[in-house]
Design an enzyme around this catalytic site. Structure first.
Site, PDB file in Angstrom:
ATOM      1  N   GLY A   1       0.837  -1.191   0.000  1.00 13.61           N
ATOM      2  CA  GLY A   1       0.000   0.000   0.000  1.00 13.61           C
ATOM      3  C   GLY A   1       0.867   1.235   0.000  1.00 13.61           C
TER       4      GLY A   1
ATOM      5  N   GLY B   1       3.966   7.611   3.464  1.00 13.68           N
ATOM      6  CA  GLY B   1       4.824   6.462   3.635  1.00 13.68           C
ATOM      7  C   GLY B   1       4.186   5.238   3.013  1.00 13.68           C
TER       8      GLY B   1
ATOM      9  CB  VAL C   1       1.307  -0.330   3.938  1.00 11.21           C
ATOM     10  CG1 VAL C   1       0.958  -1.444   4.906  1.00 11.21           C
ATOM     11  CG2 VAL C   1       0.643   0.965   4.353  1.00 11.21           C
TER      12      VAL C   1
ATOM     13  CG  ASP D   1     -10.107   9.059   4.732  1.00 11.48           C
ATOM     14  OD1 ASP D   1     -11.012   9.276   3.891  1.00 11.48           O
ATOM     15  OD2 ASP D   1      -8.909   8.933   4.424  1.00 11.48           O
TER      16      ASP D   1
END
Ligand SMILES: *[C@@H]1O[C@H](CO)[C@@H](O)[C@H](O)[C@H]1NC(C)=O
Ligand SMILES: *[C@@H]1O[C@H](CO)[C@@H](O)[C@H](O)[C@H]1NC(C)=O
Ligand SMILES: *[C@@H]1O[C@H](CO)[C@@H](O)[C@H](O)[C@H]1NC(C)=O
Ligand SMILES: *[C@@H]1O[C@H](CO)[C@@H](O)[C@H](O)[C@H]1NC(C)=O
Ligand SMILES: *[C@@H]1O[C@H](CO)[C@@H](O)[C@H](O)[C@H]1NC(C)=O
Ligand SMILES: *[C@@H]1O[C@H](CO)[C@@H](O)[C@H](O)[C@H]1NC(C)=O
Length: 846
Positions: free
Chosen positions: A505, A510, A512, A622
């Site tokens: 991801g 950043g 994943v 979100d």
């Protein structure tokens, strides 16, 4: 094993602010009167009752009839051995020193005497405001009778009036008017059918109808700091063979912060009734208690729980029903309390309209097929709620006014509205604060889609950035319960030194990575971009908060690493990835309607827990199909949560990170920057539509009116033609009723104003209903298919009409990589925060 258990208990209780110190309650007002008595009565618990002589200042009566006996067989206390008899109206008046909740206890025992046959006496008892008893008669009952009330008294003078019927008499053996702790009645409860939040409990008066210690001994006033009596539940059990008693040492029971033995003594929580044979077979039944109750009143059912049966956290989920309706679904005590053997209670309001067959309480295993199949109940209180004319008996008020239909309907609706309005005003203050600090939230944009929310610590956080080394972090992790601490070397090994091939991801802040830690466990490793402004202190504050959140439908944080100023979080790995990938764009095998419903229900549970399961309440901000992840069994878990909505204000800690994604953004939040948990509800409405229609929330490749899924689907819903735009793969297998219920839920979520939207609890209830409808339909259909020939396959009108309306239909399963899609929007769809915020800020500035 016993040693292990004790260790477990010790461990879990140490991680919470548990105080079990027994602090006796010292009531400010305490009037204890042994009516008609010549000598003072002192009870076993040390409470001394005043004699007739000592209490005559409180009584105004024209009669002076006192009766007494030397002893009686079936009474538990000397206060029943004398009585006052009133042939004319009489009033006791007490000067109170503290307003608020008071116990009023009236003790009756029809003493045999040669003045008046008390079995025949019929009378009413009123206070200035409330009717306590109307045309009361002991009904040839030779037992002692205790009537207990809980009244919020606001006047400094409190009166109790005894009003005998014509040619009759009133009597009373003993009276208690005693201050009760205010925390005994909190304002909120759950309402049944649909399960929803109820506010306004403090506006009513109550009469205790039942108070039971499940599976345990009789607890008398001696053993309860508030002088309450808790009786055995056995006589109310429907099938005794289905229930089993269980108990532990009382000292094991801990009270979480905010609860104390005032709510219920340890003895209540130390025993429970569980399902018989829960361990040996696959139990599928409920344990049921039935109670008689006057159906013209509403009731509060207070359920006391304490997980004294589990051997580990997160193993016990169960359902609680009241009057056949779901009251609490999938109650997970250890997740709610973060420990075992912790006291917990929940109030359920039962509307008079649901009372036609008395009251029943049922516990049974959750439909979630995991953990121990068991259910428990430790204690139960049933309180009658005063009606619209402030009566607790009969339909007339003290002034003779009749109740509207004998229930409290009107009052309750008005109270509910007032509470909502209150919440709204409260938020106003927060918004103003927010607008004053625009520079903060612009500066913080860059973190938005990291699950690390930001506190605008300004300079302090910049200066703290590199100040903490990993040795300190070790210290924190052991003392503050931050989860496991990983060394950077460990995580480098787990992720093949953060190999680009291991990336699963990408976010603006950043990557994943998939990783494998020591024992072969797969984990998701989220590594903060070293350039980000996120500070180490904030990072630690956040992990501390996140590690407290544990729920089956939230992705769990396993640990973290902050060595060399790294900011790395380690999560459980969700092998089936985002929900969205299973709906469109990835050519994965399609999910059935039932699977989609289960995923929506799971994520609704996770969000409901965020909103209500923690003291401070958390807004996700979100919610979208890429933040709902699926594990190997397609269990849905919500990811990327983390912002508390209750950050202290005015201390430089303002929660300002603006989050949200196009197509999911609550229009009210967008316009007014007013953030509430109803913003999540809006976004969740979009998720529901995505599950039904299998297309992105925003698809810029489509004709203009179709770009925004929420707008477009609601247009079709209003025309009653939503079935024309659902995922074609569902046509025929989806039950139209289930779809209707589901679409209604989505529509309510998408209401323009937050106050008009349901809570996640309501949404959950509707989705569960939709699932039930679907299951009933599938069963019926399977049976039908067996009997009929295979030729008669259900053809929905939607399938037949497709040709005529195809102009207006979207391109189903539009690929994200569609060449018409502008690059920037693609980035938005891929939940890359930076691109999104470039747009968001622009729109905002317009
Ligand atoms: C008692 O009632 C009054 C008036 O309705 C209210 O202001 C007060 O907060 C209540 N007290 C408690 C402890 O609920
Ligand atoms: C009480 O008992 C008496 C005599 O046994 C009877 O006449 C009367 O009807 C009874 N009253 C009630 C309310 O049951
Ligand atoms: C109640 O208290 C008495 C005296 O403190 C004690 O002996 C008794 O065991 C207690 N009973 C219960 C059920 O806890
Ligand atoms: C338990 O009771 C509820 C409500 O009455 C009912 O819906 C449910 O089917 C029952 N469960 C079992 C396993 O009988
Ligand atoms: C009871 O139900 C009626 C409708 O059946 C509703 O209008 C009223 O608000 C409800 N009252 C409570 C206490 O929920
Ligand atoms: C998936 O289900 C299987 C069988 O019920 C179970 O053994 C396994 O632990 C489950 N996996 C997860 C991640 O919960």
């Amino acid at each position: 094993m016993a040693v292990l258990l004790v260790l477990l208990y010790a461990f879990f209780s140490a991680s919470t602010a548990a105080f079990s110190a027994y602090t006796p309650f010292d009531p400010q007002d305490s009037f204890l009167i042994d009516c008609g008595a010549e000598k003072p009565a002192t009870l076993l618990d040390g409470r001394a009752f005043k004699t007739e002589e000592q209490s005559k200042q409180f009584l105004q009566a024209r009669d002076d009839i006192k009766v007494s006996v030397d002893k009686a067989d079936d009474v538990p206390s000397p206060i029943y051995l004398s009585a006052r008899i009133f042939v004319q109206d009489a009033t006791y008046t007490f000067p109170l020193s503290r307003p608020g909740w008071h116990w009023v206890r009236l003790h009756f025992y029809p003493l045999n005497n040669n003045i008046f046959d008390l079995m025949k006496s019929t009378f009413s008892v009123n206070t200035d405001k409330y009717v306590l008893l109307h045309s009361f008669n002991v009904n040839n009952d030779t037992n002692y009778i205790l009537k207990e009330y809980l009244l919020n008294i606001t006047e400094p003078q409190f009166s109790i009036k005894f009003l005998p019927m014509k040619n009759s008499a009133a009597f009373i053996n003993s009276i208690e008017v005693v201050s009760a702790p205010d925390e005994l009645i909190t304002d909120s409860a759950n309402e049944l059918s649909p399960v929803s939040e109820f506010s306004g409990l403090s506006k009513f008066a109550y009469q205790t109808m039942y108070r039971l210690n499940m599976g345990g001994p009789l607890i008398t006033a001696t053993n309860d700091t508030l002088g309450r009596t808790w009786t055995s539940d056995e006589t109310y059990l429907k099938h005794r063979n289905l229930a089993k008693k269980v108990s532990v040492e009382t000292t094991i029971v801990k009270y979480p912060e905010g609860l104390s033995p005032l709510i219920a003594p340890q003895t209540v929580y130390a025993s429970a009734v569980e399902m018989a044979n829960a361990q040996t077979s696959r139990p599928n039944f409920n344990v049921t208690w039935n109670f008689e109750a006057d159906p013209s009143f509403g009731y509060v059912v207070r359920l006391h729980f304490c997980d004294i049966v589990s051997k580990a956290l997160n193993n016990l989920y169960f359902d609680v029903y009241v009057n056949g309706k779901m009251a609490i679904s999938d109650l997970d005590l250890s997740a709610t309390l973060n420990g075992l053997a912790m006291a917990y209670y929940k109030d359920i309001v039962v509307n008079a309209s649901l009372m036609s067959n008395g009251l029943s309480v049922q516990i049974g295993p959750s439909k979630l097929d995991s953990g121990d199949l068991n259910a428990i109940l430790n204690g139960l209180e049933v309180l009658k709620i005063s009606n619209s004319v402030d009566s607790l008996d009969g339909e007339f008020g003290v002034d003779g006014v009749e109740a509207d239909g004998g229930s409290n309907r009107g009052t309750v609706a008005a109270v509910g509205f007032a509470m909502m309005f209150g919440a709204f005003v409260g938020l106003g203050a927060m918004v103003i604060k927010w607008h004053k600090r625009p520079q903060d939230w612009q500066k913080r944009n860059s973190f938005s889609s990291w699950l690390l929310p930001l506190h605008a610590g300004d300079t302090s956080f910049m200066s703290s950035k590199n100040s903490l080394g990993s040795h300190k972090s070790n210290f924190y992790s052991s003392t503050l319960g931050l989860g496991r601490y990983f060394s950077l070397a460990e995580l480098q090994e787990a992720t093949k030194n953060f190999d680009a091939n291991e990336v699963i991801g990408v976010g603006g802040f950043g990557n994943v990575y998939i990783g494998m830690i020591d024992d072969g466990t797969k984990v998701a490793v989220k590594r903060g971009n070293p350039q980000s402004e996120q500070g180490i202190t904030e990072f630690q504050t956040e992990i501390q908060m996140l590690s407290k959140l544990r729920h089956r439908h939230l992705v769990s944080l396993i640990g973290y690493c902050d060595e060399n100023s790294e900011m790395i979080l380690v999560y459980e790995y969700m092998s089936n990835g985002p929900f969205r990938d299973h709906l469109y764009g990835k050519n994965l095998s399609p999910l059935s309607w039932k699977q989609r419903l289960e995923i929506c229900i799971g994520s609704a549970r996770g969000l409901h827990y965020l909103h209500t399961g923690t003291a401070q309440g958390i807004i996700h901000r979100d919610v979208k199909t890429t933040n709902i992840l699926l594990d190997e069994n397609l269990t849905a878990k919500v990811a990327d949560f983390g912002l508390s909505k209750d950050t202290p204000m005015g201390q430089g800690h303002v929660s300002t990170a603006v989050k949200g994604s196009f197509g999911y953004l609550d229009p009210e939040y967008f316009r007014r920057q007013q953030l509430t948990d109803k913003s999540d509800v809006y976004s969740f409405g979009v998720v529901l539509l995505e599950a039904l229609c299998a297309r992105p929330a925003i698809n810029p490749a489509l004709p203009r009116e179709q770009v925004n899924l929420a707008d477009w689907a609601m247009q079709w819903k209003r025309k009653g033609l939503l079935d024309k735009i659902i995922d074609p793969l569902l046509v025929g297998s989806i039950n139209p009723e289930s779809m209707k219920k589901f679409a209604e839920a989505a529509e309510k979520c998408l209401a323009e104003h937050g106050v008009d939207r349901p809570t996640m609890g309501d949404v959950l209830w509707n989705l569960e209903y939709a699932l039930q409808l679907q299951e009933a339909f599938s069963q019926g259909k399977a049976a039908e298919d067996e009997t009929k020939s295979s030729a008669t396959v259900c053809t929905s009108p939607a399938a037949a009409d497709t040709t005529t309306t195809s102009d207006a239909l979207p391109v189903y399963h539009a690929e994200e990589g569609n060449s018409n899609t502008p690059a920037q929007v693609q980035a938005i769809d891929e939940h890359s925060g930076t691109a999104m915020f470039a747009q968001f800020t622009n729109l905002n500035g317009r």
